[in-house]
Design an enzyme around this catalytic site. Structure first.
Site, PDB file in Angstrom:
ATOM      1  N   ASP A   1       0.818  -1.205   0.000  1.00 39.77           N
ATOM      2  CA  ASP A   1       0.000   0.000   0.000  1.00 39.77           C
ATOM      3  C   ASP A   1       0.859   1.266   0.000  1.00 39.77           C
ATOM      4  O   ASP A   1       1.766   1.391   0.825  1.00 39.77           O
ATOM      5  CB  ASP A   1      -0.869  -0.024   1.272  1.00 39.77           C
TER       6      ASP A   1
ATOM      7  N   GLU B   1       1.321  -0.556  -5.003  1.00 36.97           N
ATOM      8  CA  GLU B   1       0.353   0.465  -5.405  1.00 36.97           C
ATOM      9  C   GLU B   1       1.161   1.685  -5.821  1.00 36.97           C
ATOM     10  O   GLU B   1       1.927   2.222  -5.036  1.00 36.97           O
ATOM     11  CB  GLU B   1      -0.566   0.828  -4.243  1.00 36.97           C
TER      12      GLU B   1
HETATM   13  C1  GLC Z   1      -4.150   3.287  -0.465  1.00 33.97           C
HETATM   14  C2  GLC Z   1      -5.414   2.514  -0.232  1.00 33.97           C
HETATM   15  C3  GLC Z   1      -6.459   3.439   0.313  1.00 33.97           C
HETATM   16  C4  GLC Z   1      -5.952   4.018   1.612  1.00 33.97           C
HETATM   17  C5  GLC Z   1      -4.589   4.679   1.441  1.00 33.97           C
HETATM   18  C6  GLC Z   1      -3.941   4.945   2.757  1.00 33.97           C
HETATM   19  O1  GLC Z   1      -4.315   4.238  -1.452  1.00 33.97           O
HETATM   20  O2  GLC Z   1      -5.814   1.863  -1.405  1.00 33.97           O
HETATM   21  O3  GLC Z   1      -7.697   2.809   0.491  1.00 33.97           O
HETATM   22  O4  GLC Z   1      -6.876   4.963   2.094  1.00 33.97           O
HETATM   23  O5  GLC Z   1      -3.695   3.867   0.719  1.00 33.97           O
HETATM   24  O6  GLC Z   1      -3.535   3.747   3.354  1.00 33.97           O
END
Ligand code: GLC
Ligand code: CA
Length: 576
Positions: free
Chosen positions: A231, A285
């Site tokens: 993440d 991500e």
């Molecule tokens: C990522 C997740 C999201 C979350 C953010 C902070 O973007 O997909 O849902 O709010 O990270 O952890």
């Protein structure tokens, strides 16, 4: 599975295997660089909204367990589960207070172990969310860290002592004032939070912190999980001198906040300590600022990650629509940048986005099903590992929340307050979040037409989409032409034909503003994909005569192959 579905599935299997036998081309086993995670179809489950087993209105692990046969029936290989760790739920589990425990709302560690074994028994792998750019402010580390400047945990986070004055501005995505520094009166210092104030950023420069993270990863890998989704990982590395950003660029999150110093050292260390020791996949991500960054994250020789997902394409979906020309360009540029080396994931929706069909297709009754199948054809026929979000296989739509009380997402609610404070037209703003707010993808999964769509016997934590009486899994199960059964066929087609996984991608008819057409080619096999993104008949000009092609799948079930495409028609053809 109904008899009809079983027969269709069998028919697809039969065709796929007979054409392998006839083939004079090199066998697929000779494809270089084959990997299970390249061939996998990933299905994302948002646990809070999937299935509630105990009637408290919140989805849970036992709920997922009770639906494992459904998940298996999709034919997918991997489930990515959003965070299920202990959390005060400021950001629905993305604020973790204990990385080695299960959130009370979701169940127990026994439930988790049962979930993993239930998945593995069915041949499904499990990828877990790893949220380590930040923890919860209720994590023991942070409690210790804020307790005193001398705490051994002080350097687990980023602190700026107040006697130095205010720290240079940093942007926060979720803070009401978008200020990433929060003053903490206890130790008279500011701490950094790129997300909400309840999500303090962890200090990756500290080797002790990194060791903690790697130990946590090992803990879950030892439990037998099959991968990690990292993440917000591109933001973990910071220049801890916190220099002033140039004027005008203070909020440039992409260029100034991502891919900070030493990020690759951290990843190489993670690879060495954890990833290389287990048969796990890894996906980040965010893919950095540009193709070069993305390559440095995922190229095979780097010994860092397997793949990453970029936002350029998903970000195109705006309330007023999007340009298909731009959409084609983005996917094509990413594909060609990774044609020789590196691997990407393909997605158009997840728990942070509006619903696939509402945003990229057409959710009106006349076109919802057909456009949703067209988008499914797209996602599952591109090169890259497809990440497909739960509910999209039913063609679930945005719920149409028009009142602020209907929203639950903190990021949305904080941003609402912020916009109000700066004098934005709030009627217009509500319209924007009705279309693009993150809660759109978070309404409960629609299982059947009974109370609460079969999701829960209690009052659900967020309203259901009122369309569940028409759109639900039970109904689609019995309809061989449903979005659900189309998804299954498409998954199967991809699984059985490596040309859809590894085949070279080539864009055709690039200037066509209505049609997305491309070929995939592998070992002498050439497949053609033609997709009409419009609600009217259009013509395609691929330059390929496909009148004699073999139809592998088409979303109307009666394609005419004369170059005219019906509204949202999708054709997937094997060329002679
Ligand atoms: C990522 C997740 C999201 C979350 C953010 C902070 O973007 O997909 O849902 O709010 O990270 O952890
Ligand atoms: Ca529950």
């Amino acid at each position: 599975m109904s008899l009809k579905n079983l027969l269709t599935a069998f028919a697809i299997a039969a065709t796929a295997c007979c054409c392998n036998q006839q083939s004079t081309h090199p066998p697929d086993s000779e494809i270089p660089g084959r990997k299970w995670w390249k061939e996998a179809v990933v299905y994302q489950i948002y646990p809070r909204s999937f299935q509630d087993a105990n009637g408290d209105g919140i989805g849970d692990l036992r709920g997922i367990i009770s639906r494992l046969d459904y998940i298996r029936s999709l034919g997918i290989d991997v489930v990515w589960l959003n965070p299920i760790y202990s959390s005060p739920n400021d950001d629905n589990g993305y604020d973790i207070s204990d990385y080695r425990n299960i959130m009370k709302d979701f169940g127990t560690m026994d439930d988790f172990d049962n979930l993993v074994s239930g998945m593995h028994r069915r041949g499904i792998k499990l990828v877990m969310d790893l949220v380590v750019n930040h923890s919860s402010d209720e994590h023991e580390w942070f409690k210790q860290s804020r307790s005193s400047r001398n705490s051994p945990y002080r350097n687990y986070y980023h602190w700026w002592n107040a006697e130095r004055g205010k720290p240079p501005y940093r942007y926060s995505l979720f803070d009401v004032n978008h200020d990433a520094w929060r003053y903490d009166s206890g130790s008279k210092a500011y701490y950094l939070h790129y997300f909400s104030p309840k999500q303090p950023d962890l200090n990756w420069e500290n080797p002790a912190l990194r060791k903690e993270v790697f130990d946590i990863m090992k803990f879950w890998a030892e439990k037998g999980i099959d991968g990690f989704r990292l993440d917000a990982f591109q933001f973990v590395a910071k220049d801890t001198g916190f220099p002033q950003w140039p004027k005008g660029y203070e909020k440039n999150f992409n260029d100034y906040y991502s891919m900070g110093p030493h990020i690759h050292d951290y990843l190489k260390e993670m690879y060495k300590e954890v990833l290389s020791k287990y048969n796990v996949m890894s996906v980040a991500e965010g893919a950095g600022r540009n193709f070069a960054d993305a390559h440095e994250l995922v190229d095979s020789g780097r010994k860092e990650l397997n793949m990453a997902y970029a936002f350029d394409a998903v970000d195109l979906g705006k309330p007023g629509g999007y340009s298909l020309l731009r959409f084609k360009q983005v996917f094509t540029r990413w594909d060609s940048a990774f044609a020789k080396e590196g691997w990407l994931s393909i997605f158009l929706a997840n728990h942070d986005q509006a619903r696939l069909v509402t945003r990229f297709g057409n959710d009106s009754p006349a076109f919802r099903e057909i456009s949703s199948k067209m988008l499914t054809t797209f996602i599952l026929s591109m090169r890259g590992t497809p990440f497909y979000y739960n509910g999209d296989e039913l063609g679930m739509t945005n719920p149409g929340f028009t009142r602020l009380e209907q929203f639950r997402d903190k990021a949305t609610l904080n941003e609402y307050q912020h916009q109000k404070a700066i004098g934005t037209d709030m009627v217009q703003y509500l319209k924007n979040i009705e279309f693009s707010g993150r809660d759109n993808g978070r309404t409960p999964f629609q299982w059947d037409s009974s109370t609460n769509a079969g999701f829960s016997s209690g009052k659900s934590w967020i309203e259901l989409n009122p369309d569940y009486k028409q759109i639900n899994a039970a109904r689609e199960e019995n309809d061989s032409n449903s979005c659900l059964n189309y998804f299954r066929k498409m998954v199967r087609l991809r699984k059985e034909n490596p040309v859809l996984v590894y085949g070279i991608y080539q864009l055709l008819d690039p200037a066509n503003p209505d049609v997305y057409a491309y070929t995939r080619e592998l070992n002498g096999k050439k497949w053609l994909v033609v997709l009409n993104f419009r609600n009217r008949v259009v013509t395609s000009n691929t330059g390929i005569d496909f009148s004699k092609a073999r139809i592998m799948i088409d979303n109307y079930g009666h394609a005419s192959l004369d170059g005219h495409l019906k509204p949202y028609e999708a054709l997937l053809l094997e060329l002679p």
